[in-house]
Design a protein around this motif. Structure first.
Motif, PDB file in Angstrom:
ATOM      1  N   GLN A  48       0.830  -1.204   0.000  1.00 21.73           N
ATOM      2  CA  GLN A  48       0.000   0.000   0.000  1.00 21.73           C
ATOM      3  C   GLN A  48       0.864   1.252   0.000  1.00 21.73           C
ATOM      4  N   LYS A  49       1.976   1.209   0.723  1.00 19.75           N
ATOM      5  CA  LYS A  49       2.896   2.347   0.705  1.00 19.75           C
ATOM      6  C   LYS A  49       3.485   2.547  -0.693  1.00 19.75           C
ATOM      7  N   ARG A  50       3.691   1.462  -1.417  1.00 19.94           N
ATOM      8  CA  ARG A  50       4.175   1.613  -2.788  1.00 19.94           C
ATOM      9  C   ARG A  50       3.213   2.471  -3.601  1.00 19.94           C
ATOM     10  N   ASP A  51       1.914   2.185  -3.489  1.00 16.26           N
ATOM     11  CA  ASP A  51       0.917   2.980  -4.200  1.00 16.26           C
ATOM     12  C   ASP A  51       0.860   4.409  -3.672  1.00 16.26           C
ATOM     13  N   ILE A  52       0.984   4.569  -2.362  1.00 16.51           N
ATOM     14  CA  ILE A  52       0.979   5.905  -1.763  1.00 16.51           C
ATOM     15  C   ILE A  52       2.119   6.744  -2.337  1.00 16.51           C
ATOM     16  N   VAL A  53       3.297   6.145  -2.430  1.00 16.87           N
ATOM     17  CA  VAL A  53       4.444   6.853  -2.998  1.00 16.87           C
ATOM     18  C   VAL A  53       4.195   7.188  -4.463  1.00 16.87           C
ATOM     19  N   GLN A  54       3.711   6.222  -5.224  1.00 15.80           N
ATOM     20  CA  GLN A  54       3.492   6.460  -6.657  1.00 15.80           C
ATOM     21  C   GLN A  54       2.434   7.527  -6.887  1.00 15.80           C
ATOM     22  N   ASN A  55       1.358   7.488  -6.097  1.00 18.61           N
ATOM     23  CA  ASN A  55       0.327   8.525  -6.227  1.00 18.61           C
ATOM     24  C   ASN A  55       0.917   9.916  -5.996  1.00 18.61           C
ATOM     25  N   ALA A  56       1.768  10.058  -4.985  1.00 18.14           N
ATOM     26  CA  ALA A  56       2.359  11.360  -4.677  1.00 18.14           C
ATOM     27  C   ALA A  56       3.305  11.807  -5.789  1.00 18.14           C
ATOM     28  N   ILE A  57       4.077  10.880  -6.328  1.00 11.78           N
ATOM     29  CA  ILE A  57       4.968  11.219  -7.443  1.00 11.78           C
ATOM     30  C   ILE A  57       4.155  11.685  -8.643  1.00 11.78           C
ATOM     31  N   ASP A  58       3.076  10.969  -8.942  1.00 11.79           N
ATOM     32  CA  ASP A  58       2.223  11.358 -10.076  1.00 11.79           C
ATOM     33  C   ASP A  58       1.661  12.762  -9.882  1.00 11.79           C
ATOM     34  N   LEU A  59       1.243  13.080  -8.665  1.00  7.70           N
ATOM     35  CA  LEU A  59       0.719  14.419  -8.391  1.00  7.70           C
ATOM     36  C   LEU A  59       1.819  15.463  -8.500  1.00  7.70           C
ATOM     37  N   ILE A 102      -5.354  17.939 -12.164  1.00 11.69           N
ATOM     38  CA  ILE A 102      -5.271  16.484 -12.349  1.00 11.69           C
ATOM     39  C   ILE A 102      -6.230  16.039 -13.449  1.00 11.69           C
ATOM     40  N   ALA A 103      -7.457  16.534 -13.407  1.00  7.66           N
ATOM     41  CA  ALA A 103      -8.446  16.153 -14.415  1.00  7.66           C
ATOM     42  C   ALA A 103      -8.015  16.601 -15.803  1.00  7.66           C
ATOM     43  N   GLN A 104      -7.450  17.788 -15.892  1.00 10.37           N
ATOM     44  CA  GLN A 104      -6.975  18.275 -17.188  1.00 10.37           C
ATOM     45  C   GLN A 104      -5.795  17.456 -17.686  1.00 10.37           C
ATOM     46  N   ALA A 105      -4.913  17.066 -16.788  1.00 12.27           N
ATOM     47  CA  ALA A 105      -3.763  16.252 -17.184  1.00 12.27           C
ATOM     48  C   ALA A 105      -4.214  14.902 -17.718  1.00 12.27           C
ATOM     49  N   ALA A 106      -5.306  14.379 -17.185  1.00  9.18           N
ATOM     50  CA  ALA A 106      -5.810  13.082 -17.643  1.00  9.18           C
ATOM     51  C   ALA A 106      -6.420  13.163 -19.029  1.00  9.18           C
ATOM     52  N   LYS A 107      -6.722  14.366 -19.492  1.00  6.68           N
ATOM     53  CA  LYS A 107      -7.379  14.548 -20.789  1.00  6.68           C
ATOM     54  C   LYS A 107      -6.435  14.958 -21.901  1.00  6.68           C
ATOM     55  N   ARG A 108      -5.138  15.122 -21.571  1.00  8.45           N
ATOM     56  CA  ARG A 108      -4.213  15.566 -22.609  1.00  8.45           C
ATOM     57  C   ARG A 108      -2.930  14.746 -22.553  1.00  8.45           C
ATOM     58  N   PRO A 109      -2.172  14.708 -23.660  1.00  7.23           N
ATOM     59  CA  PRO A 109      -0.909  13.992 -23.654  1.00  7.23           C
ATOM     60  C   PRO A 109       0.066  14.628 -22.686  1.00  7.23           C
TER      61      PRO A 109
END
Length: 317
Positions: free
Chosen positions: A157-168, A302-309
């Protein structure tokens, strides 16, 4: 004494990044107090969101009256109570009528129950909350995770927590975020399981199980944010003293850390939940109006980033 770093209004930079873009339809679950209604209307007037108010009609209109705002310009959906409001708000997202989900005045666990229910908004990624903090004494935007959802996360779960933060971090303009996995000490100590998890997370980053940032730990808080403290301890690390992201061992430590920075260090705080099908704006009753607005702006990014390359962004420093 550390020299006081001039406050550079990093949140203003984020708000500027969403100016002039289309407002995003946002389902607001059970906005039945003045703060929740006022924040949604303010975010709408700023052009960030197109709110859909979901909850008991009488309570929402009474809250709007107390807040001195009007709901007439916006879509309002009746739901008899908070559980129903959460479910209906999630359904609006699932149907494509909304692209963001925002917590109103219901409990966090009520909203998360609807998000995580069968047919809800879960993905194969663990949901986690990320605080974004503009701390006057720190030279960069600081992300703290997870301080609101995962009580005692496992290693995976911490792996996902870290990845989510990096993505943000990427979305707000930090191209190669430096991630400090926090504990009480800097050495691997089996009696402190958080140090063992930290070491494992570092190896996972080396082997490509975590991508997009540089991860180091275990690091104590002082070594993560102070180059002087790291030097005095003899720590040689790209992350030490310059962390963009602080990964805490558990919810209790993270919640206390984020609130200490907010209430004792004059940090401005905003936050969002990552890992669901859409960003979730998870506000607190203690949040200021500005914190709620900035949280909306981050979710919009975040929503805008999901809609564009993928494209280069301007770093927030």
């Amino acid at each position: 004494m550390h020299e006081m770093i001039a406050h550079r209004h990093r949140f203003q930079h984020l708000l500027a990044g969403v100016e002039g873009r289309p407002a995003i339809p946002t389902a607001i679950a059970h906005p039945c107090d003045e703060a929740a209604v006022a924040a949604a209307v303010e975010a709408a007037e700023e052009g960030l969101i197109a709110p859909i108010f979901v909850g008991p009609l009488a309570k929402m209109h009474a809250a709007a009256e107390r807040a001195g705002v009007e709901l007439a310009p916006y879509r309002v959906v009746d739901a008899p109570h908070s559980h129903a409001a959460a479910a209906q708000a999630v359904a609006l997202v699932k149907s494509g009528q909304a692209r963001l989900l925002m917590k109103g005045s219901l409990h966090t666990d009520e909203l998360m129950h609807a998000v995580c229910a069968d047919g809800g908004l879960r993905t194969d990624r663990r949901l986690s909350h990320v605080f974004l903090l503009d701390v006057p004494r720190y030279a960069r935007l600081l992300l703290v995770t997870d301080a609101a959802i995962n009580i005692a996360p496992t290693l995976m779960q911490k792996r996902d927590i870290v990845q989510n933060a990096i993505d943000l971090a990427h979305i707000v303009g930090v191209a190669r975020p430096k991630v400090a996995v926090l504990s009480a000490v800097e050495t691997i100590t089996p009696a402190l399981p958080s140090t063992v998890d930290a070491a494992a997370l570092c190896k996972m980053a080396e082997r490509g199980q975590i991508t997009g940032g540089v991860v180091d730990g275990p690091l104590a808080f002082d070594n993560a944010v102070s180059a002087l403290a790291a030097h005095e301890k003899g720590i040689v690390s790209e992350v030490a003293g310059a962390a963009d992201i602080l990964v805490v061992p558990d919810l209790e430590s993270g919640n206390m850390l984020a609130k200490q920075l907010t209430f004792l260090a004059d940090a401005e705080a905003a936050g969002v939940v990552m890992g669901a099908q859409v960003p979730i704006i998870l506000t607190s009753r203690a949040d200021t109006l500005r914190a709620r607005i900035v949280s909306c702006a981050i979710a919009v990014l975040i929503a805008q980033a999901a809609k564009r390359p993928a494209a280069a962004t301007t770093a927030v420093t």
